[in-house]
Design an enzyme around this catalytic site. Sequence first.
Site, PDB file in Angstrom:
ATOM      1  N   SER A  99       0.824  -1.213   0.000  1.00 48.59           N
ATOM      2  CA  SER A  99       0.000   0.000   0.000  1.00 48.59           C
ATOM      3  C   SER A  99       0.858   1.263   0.000  1.00 48.59           C
ATOM      4  O   SER A  99       1.573   1.546  -0.961  1.00 48.59           O
ATOM      5  CB  SER A  99      -0.951  -0.044   1.196  1.00 48.59           C
ATOM      6  OG  SER A  99      -1.942   0.947   1.091  1.00 48.59           O
TER       7      SER A  99
ATOM      8  N   LYS B 209     -12.708   8.567  -7.340  1.00 44.04           N
ATOM      9  CA  LYS B 209     -11.900   9.790  -7.263  1.00 44.04           C
ATOM     10  C   LYS B 209     -10.619   9.549  -6.473  1.00 44.04           C
ATOM     11  O   LYS B 209      -9.539  10.003  -6.860  1.00 44.04           O
ATOM     12  CB  LYS B 209     -12.703  10.913  -6.606  1.00 44.04           C
ATOM     13  CG  LYS B 209     -13.802  11.495  -7.488  1.00 44.04           C
ATOM     14  CD  LYS B 209     -14.532  12.610  -6.762  1.00 44.04           C
ATOM     15  CE  LYS B 209     -15.632  13.206  -7.628  1.00 44.04           C
ATOM     16  NZ  LYS B 209     -16.360  14.291  -6.920  1.00 44.04           N
TER      17      LYS B 209
END
Length: 326
Positions: free
Chosen positions: A101, A141
């Site tokens: 991540s 988004k």
Amino acid sequence: MKYLPFLLFISVFLALSSGDCPAEQDEMYLIVVSDAITPGISDFLVNALKQASQNNAAGIIIQLDTPGGLAESMRKIVISILGCKVPVIVYVAPSGDRAASAGVMITMSADIAAMAPGTTIGAAHPVSIGSRPADKKITEKIINDMVAHGKTIAEKRGKNVDWVEKAIRDSISATESEALKAGIIDIVAEDLDDLIKQINGRSVKDKGTLHLDHVNIIKIKESIRTKILKAISNPNIAYILMMIGLAGLYFELANPGAVFPGVVGSTSLILAFFAFQTLPVNYAGILLIILSLVFFILEIKITSYGMLSIAGIITLVLGSLILYKK
């Protein structure tokens, strides 16, 4: 009086020698990060990178092992790495560890990215801290923003742009050999000594050539302040602190004069609110949790046949669910 110039010279010499001396070029800083990327870790790394730049060290090595963390904390670290005046080496190690991540962005932002055998990198798809259902438009988004950020870093460091996008959109991962072959990292090193040996003599763009034949490794350790900040800025710890704080105030108001619950509760609440300043919290969630405390206190004063307690439980659950933003 005739000894005055000599005494002044000695005084100036001692004053200068007692200060912080800048690091020599044969000093390489080492930071070991084995935790989630939180504001505490961000603060620690940013300060260490500033110290390396100010002391004109030969470079700084970040030995990384992380499951990921908060996006804002990761961005602060990446900005500091990109702006560091000395070479920054991110080394995913030792074997069995990972840069997942947020760790992907940190690794790829380094001047030199390295991994140890048996390590992995990837799975950079953004996830939510809370448990609310994901809004597709908002999620899209966030992903697009993260992809653009990852591409910018990859292009600046000459890394595989397509792989970065897949790591974010599709959560793909790679072993150290796959990462080297795909152009995600620069080096596979067995250990720290092997890493120093391989980067010795390597040229770093805009930062010169690394000369590490007689390098002295200086490990920067976490201060007590960093350890405390890292602990309380953990989302789970922050939530527990708030629950302890509310419980303490409840018992203090239910039993006036007890003192201890009030002291513990108020202290815990202050620490919790400090942590919330650095976390992506939804203040509607905080207000709902505070409202639940009000309902529980009113239950003591007013005969509601359990209705206020039920309202308190409902608002507490709702507040906990929406406490952290995506």
